[in-house]
Design a protein around this motif. Sequence first.
Motif, PDB file in Angstrom:
ATOM      1  N   TRP A 114      29.332  12.069  27.366  1.00 27.03           N
ATOM      2  CA  TRP A 114      30.219  13.113  27.869  1.00 27.03           C
ATOM      3  C   TRP A 114      31.022  13.760  26.755  1.00 27.03           C
ATOM      4  O   TRP A 114      31.465  13.093  25.817  1.00 27.03           O
ATOM      5  CB  TRP A 114      31.192  12.534  28.895  1.00 27.03           C
ATOM      6  CG  TRP A 114      30.599  12.398  30.261  1.00 27.03           C
ATOM      7  CD1 TRP A 114      30.045  11.267  30.798  1.00 27.03           C
ATOM      8  CD2 TRP A 114      30.488  13.408  31.258  1.00 27.03           C
ATOM      9  NE1 TRP A 114      29.591  11.521  32.063  1.00 27.03           N
ATOM     10  CE2 TRP A 114      29.849  12.826  32.387  1.00 27.03           C
ATOM     11  CE3 TRP A 114      30.863  14.741  31.317  1.00 27.03           C
ATOM     12  CZ2 TRP A 114      29.588  13.535  33.545  1.00 27.03           C
ATOM     13  CZ3 TRP A 114      30.606  15.450  32.483  1.00 27.03           C
ATOM     14  CH2 TRP A 114      29.977  14.855  33.577  1.00 27.03           C
ATOM     15  N   THR A 115      31.228  15.070  26.867  1.00 27.79           N
ATOM     16  CA  THR A 115      32.152  15.810  26.007  1.00 27.79           C
ATOM     17  C   THR A 115      33.230  16.417  26.887  1.00 27.79           C
ATOM     18  O   THR A 115      33.071  16.506  28.116  1.00 27.79           O
ATOM     19  CB  THR A 115      31.435  16.934  25.245  1.00 27.79           C
ATOM     20  OG1 THR A 115      30.931  17.898  26.202  1.00 27.79           O
ATOM     21  CG2 THR A 115      30.285  16.388  24.410  1.00 27.79           C
ATOM     22  N   HIS A 116      34.347  16.835  26.280  1.00 30.30           N
ATOM     23  CA  HIS A 116      35.431  17.406  27.088  1.00 30.30           C
ATOM     24  C   HIS A 116      35.005  18.734  27.711  1.00 30.30           C
ATOM     25  O   HIS A 116      35.432  19.067  28.823  1.00 30.30           O
ATOM     26  CB  HIS A 116      36.690  17.573  26.246  1.00 30.30           C
ATOM     27  CG  HIS A 116      36.609  18.616  25.179  1.00 30.30           C
ATOM     28  ND1 HIS A 116      35.983  18.388  23.978  1.00 30.30           N
ATOM     29  CD2 HIS A 116      37.051  19.901  25.132  1.00 30.30           C
ATOM     30  CE1 HIS A 116      36.048  19.479  23.240  1.00 30.30           C
ATOM     31  NE2 HIS A 116      36.695  20.415  23.911  1.00 30.30           N
ATOM     32  N   THR A 117      34.144  19.497  27.035  1.00 28.04           N
ATOM     33  CA  THR A 117      33.694  20.763  27.619  1.00 28.04           C
ATOM     34  C   THR A 117      32.792  20.519  28.825  1.00 28.04           C
ATOM     35  O   THR A 117      32.895  21.222  29.839  1.00 28.04           O
ATOM     36  CB  THR A 117      32.950  21.612  26.569  1.00 28.04           C
ATOM     37  OG1 THR A 117      31.903  20.833  25.978  1.00 28.04           O
ATOM     38  CG2 THR A 117      33.895  22.077  25.486  1.00 28.04           C
ATOM     39  N   GLY A 118      31.908  19.529  28.726  1.00 30.65           N
ATOM     40  CA  GLY A 118      31.058  19.188  29.858  1.00 30.65           C
ATOM     41  C   GLY A 118      31.854  18.651  31.032  1.00 30.65           C
ATOM     42  O   GLY A 118      31.576  18.971  32.194  1.00 30.65           O
ATOM     43  N   MET A 119      32.870  17.825  30.719  1.00 34.00           N
ATOM     44  CA  MET A 119      33.736  17.287  31.768  1.00 34.00           C
ATOM     45  C   MET A 119      34.482  18.410  32.472  1.00 34.00           C
ATOM     46  O   MET A 119      34.551  18.466  33.707  1.00 34.00           O
ATOM     47  CB  MET A 119      34.723  16.303  31.147  1.00 34.00           C
ATOM     48  CG  MET A 119      35.737  15.704  32.111  1.00 34.00           C
ATOM     49  SD  MET A 119      35.006  14.457  33.160  1.00 34.00           S
ATOM     50  CE  MET A 119      34.633  13.182  31.954  1.00 34.00           C
ATOM     51  N   ARG A 120      35.053  19.318  31.709  1.00 34.43           N
ATOM     52  CA  ARG A 120      35.808  20.431  32.285  1.00 34.43           C
ATOM     53  C   ARG A 120      34.910  21.316  33.143  1.00 34.43           C
ATOM     54  O   ARG A 120      35.279  21.722  34.250  1.00 34.43           O
ATOM     55  CB  ARG A 120      36.440  21.246  31.158  1.00 34.43           C
ATOM     56  CG  ARG A 120      37.411  22.311  31.623  1.00 34.43           C
ATOM     57  CD  ARG A 120      38.016  23.032  30.422  1.00 34.43           C
ATOM     58  NE  ARG A 120      39.105  23.898  30.835  1.00 34.43           N
ATOM     59  CZ  ARG A 120      38.954  25.125  31.319  1.00 34.43           C
ATOM     60  NH1 ARG A 120      37.736  25.628  31.440  1.00 34.43           N
ATOM     61  NH2 ARG A 120      39.995  25.839  31.684  1.00 34.43           N
ATOM     62  N   SER A 121      33.721  21.622  32.639  1.00 34.41           N
ATOM     63  CA  SER A 121      32.791  22.475  33.364  1.00 34.41           C
ATOM     64  C   SER A 121      32.373  21.840  34.687  1.00 34.41           C
ATOM     65  O   SER A 121      32.316  22.523  35.724  1.00 34.41           O
ATOM     66  CB  SER A 121      31.565  22.762  32.500  1.00 34.41           C
ATOM     67  OG  SER A 121      30.604  23.502  33.198  1.00 34.41           O
ATOM     68  N   SER A 122      32.112  20.544  34.681  1.00 32.87           N
ATOM     69  CA  SER A 122      31.695  19.859  35.906  1.00 32.87           C
ATOM     70  C   SER A 122      32.806  19.863  36.943  1.00 32.87           C
ATOM     71  O   SER A 122      32.563  20.152  38.125  1.00 32.87           O
ATOM     72  CB  SER A 122      31.278  18.418  35.587  1.00 32.87           C
ATOM     73  OG  SER A 122      30.108  18.391  34.796  1.00 32.87           O
ATOM     74  N   LEU A 123      34.037  19.557  36.531  1.00 34.44           N
ATOM     75  CA  LEU A 123      35.140  19.462  37.483  1.00 34.44           C
ATOM     76  C   LEU A 123      35.544  20.826  38.035  1.00 34.44           C
ATOM     77  O   LEU A 123      36.061  20.916  39.147  1.00 34.44           O
ATOM     78  CB  LEU A 123      36.340  18.776  36.828  1.00 34.44           C
ATOM     79  CG  LEU A 123      36.139  17.298  36.502  1.00 34.44           C
ATOM     80  CD1 LEU A 123      37.325  16.762  35.716  1.00 34.44           C
ATOM     81  CD2 LEU A 123      35.944  16.486  37.775  1.00 34.44           C
ATOM     82  N   LEU A 124      35.338  21.894  37.265  1.00 38.17           N
ATOM     83  CA  LEU A 124      35.672  23.233  37.737  1.00 38.17           C
ATOM     84  C   LEU A 124      34.560  23.856  38.582  1.00 38.17           C
ATOM     85  O   LEU A 124      34.777  24.862  39.242  1.00 38.17           O
ATOM     86  CB  LEU A 124      35.966  24.157  36.551  1.00 38.17           C
ATOM     87  CG  LEU A 124      37.263  23.909  35.792  1.00 38.17           C
ATOM     88  CD1 LEU A 124      37.369  24.844  34.591  1.00 38.17           C
ATOM     89  CD2 LEU A 124      38.470  24.087  36.701  1.00 38.17           C
ATOM     90  N   SER A 125      33.390  23.238  38.569  1.00 37.42           N
ATOM     91  CA  SER A 125      32.241  23.809  39.258  1.00 37.42           C
ATOM     92  C   SER A 125      32.480  23.890  40.760  1.00 37.42           C
ATOM     93  O   SER A 125      33.041  22.986  41.382  1.00 37.42           O
ATOM     94  CB  SER A 125      30.994  22.972  38.977  1.00 37.42           C
ATOM     95  OG  SER A 125      29.907  23.409  39.757  1.00 37.42           O
TER      96      SER A 125
END
Length: 446
Positions: free
Chosen positions: A211-222
């Motif tokens: 996991w990266t912070h950008t991937g985490m952010r993108s998933s949670l905002l989806s």
Amino acid sequence: MRAVIYARVSRAADRSSETSTPRQIANCRSYLSSREWDEHAVFRDVDRSAYRSGVLRPGFEAMLAELTRGGVDVLVVWKLDRLTRRSRDFERVWSVCEDHRVALASVTEPVDTTTPIGLAIVRVLLTFASVESTVKGERLAARFREKATRGLPHEGGVRPFGHSRDRSEVIEGEAVLLREAAQRIIHGEGVVAIARDFRARGVVGSCGVPWTHTGMRSSLLSARMVGDRSYRGDVVARDCFPAILDRNTHELVRHILDDTPKRARPSRSLLQGLLRCGLCGQHLTAAMSSKKSLIYKCAGSPYGQGCDRISISRPLVEDLLVRAVRDRLRRRSMRRQRAEPSDPTGRLRELNRAYFVAGALSRAEFYATRQTLLSDDDDRADRWNIHPDIPPGASGRELDRRWDELTRSAQRALLEAFLDRAVVAPAPVRGGGFQPERVHLHWHGT
């Protein structure tokens, strides 16, 4: 004449079609043979667009480099749009060809660049190729949007974490991790820290990548977190898939993450945002002194809006505040946590919405109101579900004893639970070392 062949295909899956690179190269070789030209080199690009900007084509670049070195008389392509679909790229190719006296030939088109009319025909053909790509892109975009408005999942790509590939089922083992991340964000932890924790625990994404912070952010905002379908950032259909998060939780997470600057680096200092300048009232920020020691300082222009006159040792003031909070933990009986109501219409939920979503309350008003709702008891940390790493019902003595074992974000949550702010006054004597009396602590509810 010595000829260079260039072949390209936009999609690797098109290997069976007439535009596959092996067929292009075979036709080009037949063309060379019919004109008794010698093959000098062959360059190819597979799965590379010639229309989208920013796409690097290694074969195309290597071909230009070969033309620049000299010794080549003609560049042969199966069709002009295999070479490029953008006028800017063609002008680049043609500039190299003119500088090194290289002709351009197409197997399937009457291209002869040795005459002005032939060169004009090349530019007309290129214009039509560019228009064809634009129309094709618009047609595909309309098709994708129509599918999105019908609530159908996106075709291809990597399986979304937490859902099956067609979004028809929730993968509970992954959904639990996304719910955990959402709760940690609501309780004040940063996306970077959560992604780092997931990597430390060996949690990987659906394609096996950490996991990266950008991937985490993108998933949670989806939008798929609540079962909605989006297209280019806009929700176009609702309740299409099984949800991972309830809408209230997702709304809180979106508000918190949208309010966080995307390029802001996470704070690595324990007291960032808790320390105030005793002269101008601005927040102190973590910095390094001219002697290379770690400090908190009131940063002036161009790094901040403070007076630039207050600074204090970072490790020593952190130790001072940690000892003060741990002393309160030891002195207070932290009884079994009275869980916050899970009913989203409850008073605490409404208070959270007023603070996180509407922004109608200041931080001090939020904590003061929450204290009143929970009870008049001084036992604050036990009553608040302030961090997932702090077990419900833990005693103050237990948290004090295990302080060094807590994550940094959990320590920060405990500091914020008790401490409203710490004001750092000017040093009465310069060069007098660390002076604890400069730090004035302001506790919640006092």
